[in-house]
Design a protein around this motif. Structure first.
Motif, PDB file in Angstrom:
ATOM      1  N   THR A 131       0.797  -1.112   0.292  1.00 27.51           N
ATOM      2  CA  THR A 131      -0.396  -0.087   0.411  1.00 27.51           C
ATOM      3  C   THR A 131       1.042   0.988  -0.429  1.00 27.51           C
ATOM      4  O   THR A 131       2.347   0.648   0.201  1.00 27.51           O
ATOM      5  N   TRP A 132       0.704   2.534  -0.170  1.00 24.57           N
ATOM      6  CA  TRP A 132       0.738   3.502  -0.108  1.00 24.57           C
ATOM      7  C   TRP A 132       1.610   4.082   0.995  1.00 24.57           C
ATOM      8  O   TRP A 132       3.286   3.650   1.670  1.00 24.57           O
ATOM      9  N   GLU A 133       0.942   3.326   2.033  1.00 31.18           N
ATOM     10  CA  GLU A 133       1.481   3.583   3.934  1.00 31.18           C
ATOM     11  C   GLU A 133       2.388   2.523   4.024  1.00 31.18           C
ATOM     12  O   GLU A 133       3.346   2.595   4.597  1.00 31.18           O
ATOM     13  N   ALA A 159       5.398  -1.243  -8.113  1.00 30.68           N
ATOM     14  CA  ALA A 159       6.381  -1.713  -8.038  1.00 30.68           C
ATOM     15  C   ALA A 159       6.731  -0.628  -8.719  1.00 30.68           C
ATOM     16  O   ALA A 159       8.174  -0.100  -7.872  1.00 30.68           O
ATOM     17  N   GLN A 160       6.971   0.423  -9.326  1.00 27.63           N
ATOM     18  CA  GLN A 160       7.019   2.008  -9.553  1.00 27.63           C
ATOM     19  C   GLN A 160       7.060   2.221  -8.269  1.00 27.63           C
ATOM     20  O   GLN A 160       8.757   2.923  -7.621  1.00 27.63           O
ATOM     21  N   ALA A 161       6.535   2.844  -7.283  1.00 29.64           N
ATOM     22  CA  ALA A 161       6.612   3.366  -5.925  1.00 29.64           C
ATOM     23  C   ALA A 161       7.733   2.440  -4.372  1.00 29.64           C
ATOM     24  O   ALA A 161       8.594   3.243  -4.382  1.00 29.64           O
ATOM     25  N   VAL A 167      13.053   0.008  -1.984  1.00 35.09           N
ATOM     26  CA  VAL A 167      13.359  -0.975  -1.007  1.00 35.09           C
ATOM     27  C   VAL A 167      13.947  -2.197  -1.533  1.00 35.09           C
ATOM     28  O   VAL A 167      14.307  -1.782  -2.509  1.00 35.09           O
ATOM     29  N   TYR A 168      13.855  -2.709  -0.568  1.00 38.73           N
ATOM     30  CA  TYR A 168      15.499  -3.832  -0.626  1.00 38.73           C
ATOM     31  C   TYR A 168      14.969  -5.116  -1.876  1.00 38.73           C
ATOM     32  O   TYR A 168      15.398  -5.329  -3.009  1.00 38.73           O
ATOM     33  N   LEU A 169      13.742  -5.584  -1.469  1.00 39.59           N
ATOM     34  CA  LEU A 169      12.784  -6.544  -2.503  1.00 39.59           C
ATOM     35  C   LEU A 169      11.876  -6.275  -2.105  1.00 39.59           C
ATOM     36  O   LEU A 169      10.944  -6.345  -1.634  1.00 39.59           O
ATOM     37  N   ILE A 170      11.172  -6.729  -3.362  1.00 37.12           N
ATOM     38  CA  ILE A 170       9.323  -6.606  -3.839  1.00 37.12           C
ATOM     39  C   ILE A 170       9.244  -8.158  -4.175  1.00 37.12           C
ATOM     40  O   ILE A 170       9.791  -8.896  -4.764  1.00 37.12           O
ATOM     41  N   SER A 171       7.630  -8.417  -4.046  1.00 35.12           N
ATOM     42  CA  SER A 171       7.304  -9.752  -4.859  1.00 35.12           C
ATOM     43  C   SER A 171       6.002  -9.468  -5.416  1.00 35.12           C
ATOM     44  O   SER A 171       5.007 -10.156  -4.564  1.00 35.12           O
ATOM     45  N   PRO A 172       5.980  -9.242  -7.029  1.00 36.08           N
ATOM     46  CA  PRO A 172       4.881  -9.464  -7.797  1.00 36.08           C
ATOM     47  C   PRO A 172       4.800 -10.779  -7.785  1.00 36.08           C
ATOM     48  O   PRO A 172       5.168 -11.563  -7.311  1.00 36.08           O
ATOM     49  N   PHE A 173       2.963 -10.933  -7.411  1.00 35.33           N
ATOM     50  CA  PHE A 173       2.572 -11.944  -7.363  1.00 35.33           C
ATOM     51  C   PHE A 173       2.371 -12.293  -9.027  1.00 35.33           C
ATOM     52  O   PHE A 173       1.407 -11.676 -10.036  1.00 35.33           O
ATOM     53  N   VAL A 174       2.873 -13.910  -9.215  1.00 36.04           N
ATOM     54  CA  VAL A 174       2.090 -14.244 -10.472  1.00 36.04           C
ATOM     55  C   VAL A 174       1.054 -15.059 -10.308  1.00 36.04           C
ATOM     56  O   VAL A 174      -0.347 -14.855 -10.902  1.00 36.04           O
ATOM     57  N   GLY A 175       0.102 -15.900  -9.944  1.00 34.27           N
ATOM     58  CA  GLY A 175      -0.512 -16.920  -9.807  1.00 34.27           C
ATOM     59  C   GLY A 175      -2.373 -16.297  -8.957  1.00 34.27           C
ATOM     60  O   GLY A 175      -2.957 -16.386 -10.365  1.00 34.27           O
ATOM     61  N   ARG A 176      -1.582 -14.999  -9.013  1.00 39.40           N
ATOM     62  CA  ARG A 176      -3.467 -14.669  -7.908  1.00 39.40           C
ATOM     63  C   ARG A 176      -3.377 -13.260  -9.114  1.00 39.40           C
ATOM     64  O   ARG A 176      -4.816 -13.932  -9.501  1.00 39.40           O
ATOM     65  N   VAL A 177      -2.537 -12.915  -9.866  1.00 41.60           N
ATOM     66  CA  VAL A 177      -2.874 -12.119 -11.300  1.00 41.60           C
ATOM     67  C   VAL A 177      -2.908 -12.936 -12.409  1.00 41.60           C
ATOM     68  O   VAL A 177      -4.120 -13.122 -13.237  1.00 41.60           O
ATOM     69  N   SER A 273      -1.191  11.159  -5.230  1.00 44.65           N
ATOM     70  CA  SER A 273      -1.908  10.882  -5.534  1.00 44.65           C
ATOM     71  C   SER A 273      -1.667  10.239  -6.864  1.00 44.65           C
ATOM     72  O   SER A 273      -2.518   9.563  -7.574  1.00 44.65           O
ATOM     73  N   THR A 274      -0.444  10.337  -8.166  1.00 43.66           N
ATOM     74  CA  THR A 274      -0.763  10.011  -9.108  1.00 43.66           C
ATOM     75  C   THR A 274      -0.321   8.502  -8.918  1.00 43.66           C
ATOM     76  O   THR A 274      -0.591   7.347  -9.416  1.00 43.66           O
ATOM     77  N   PHE A 275       0.072   8.120  -7.881  1.00 45.86           N
ATOM     78  CA  PHE A 275       0.268   6.038  -7.417  1.00 45.86           C
ATOM     79  C   PHE A 275      -1.128   5.709  -7.025  1.00 45.86           C
ATOM     80  O   PHE A 275      -1.558   4.947  -7.989  1.00 45.86           O
TER      81      PHE A 275
END
Length: 315
Positions: A131-133, A159-161, A167-177, A273-275
């Protein structure tokens, strides 16, 4: 060569489990957990002596069930750290997903609990919802020397934010998408056309083109085909069931991620706001982020209820 061995030549393999037996068998570099996996671990025989000890200690110290969950998560993380050489991800409660300061405080509490157990902060990743927060909390925690893993990531805006925040690491989800699109298209997708695969591949290649330091770790896989279609992604967190399948199949694995892309100038950081607008324009990402937070919060509540039952049973 097994497909798992071949995959390791292109991506760092992470185990998506808290099961110590599975970790012993597959020897991943890192391990990642979430409330759902901790809930499963709560029922595993190998953890019962430790859980009983924590329940007894908590009853004597009159600790609330929410704090017992933190104590339990850290104790499980401590056991995991004995098996893996790298880091364990430990999640801040989903209830804090929209509260930056509460997330920061909880993260520091978890790190302090690990320190008391003899586990250095550099063996731990704090997991936060994207989330933004949550991203703002991660930005501050990174400045504090606490590395973070941003989860429940479903949109390019998220991802861009995270890239902007360092951020050290991000976990974009494959299966749920993929699940979301399959449900609406009512058709299967070939690996090369899989919407979840395409989403994560795009994030990996954007990170390469703009030379962001953030590690991209594909998560939430449904099939080995999805895993292999993302060979070359920095890291892949894989369930024990899929690790076993990959380990039992032979074949060659090639990288599917372009990393030798021309360097591009990074875009200006996203404003709040853009995010929010860009994330809002993606119906899938909006629905899946909200659903993921609700699911993790529900599992947290279920875990607290189970702890309350065990505490009550001891009078």
């Amino acid at each position: 060569m097994s497909l798992l061995e071949g995959l390791r030549e292109h991506s760092l393999v992470v185990a998506d489990t808290g099961d110590l037996d599975a970790l012993e068998r597959y020897r991943p570099q890192d391990a990642t957990t979430n409330p759902s996996l901790i809930l499963k671990a709560f029922e595993l025989p190998g953890y019962q002596p430790m859980i009983e000890r924590i329940i007894d200690e908590s009853r004597r110290e009159k600790i609330a069930s929410g704090d017992v969950v933190d104590k339990l998560c850290v104790a499980i993380g401590e056991q995991i750290c004995k098996v893996i050489p790298g880091r364990v991800s430990t999640e801040v409660s989903a209830h804090f997903s929209f509260d930056t300061q509460a997330s920061i405080r909880k993260a520091h509490e978890l790190i302090e609990r690990y320190a008391k157990s003899g586990i250095s902060h550099d063996r731990v990743l704090i997991k936060l919802a994207s989330t933004w927060e949550g991203i703002r909390a991660a930005e501050q925690l990174e400045r504090d020397g606490i590395h973070c893993n941003l989860t429940l990531l479903f949109s390019d805006a998220q991802a861009q934010a995270c890239f902007d925040a360092g951020v050290y690491l991000i976990s974009p989800f494959v299966g749920r998408v993929s699940d979301w699109y399959k449900k609406r298209a009512d058709q299967p997708y070939a690996p090369a056309e899989d919407p979840g695969v395409a989403f994560v591949k795009g994030i990996c290649e954007r990170a390469a083109a703009w030379h962001y330091d953030t590690i991209v770790m594909g998560a939430s896989f449904r099939t080995t085909d999805q895993v292999l279609a993302l060979a070359g992604c920095h890291r892949l967190t894989i369930s024990p069931a899929l690790l076993e399948q990959l380990d039992n199949l032979e074949g060659e694995v090639s990288s599917r991620i372009q990393t030798d892309l021309p360097r591009r100038a990074a875009p200006a950081p996203l404003s709040e706001s853009t995010f929010r607008w860009r994330h809002n324009q993606d119906p899938m990402a909006n629905e899946m982020l909200a659903d993921g937070i609700r699911r993790f919060a529900h599992d947290q509540q279920t875990l607290e209820s189970l702890i309350d039952q065990r505490l009550a049973a001891r009078g």
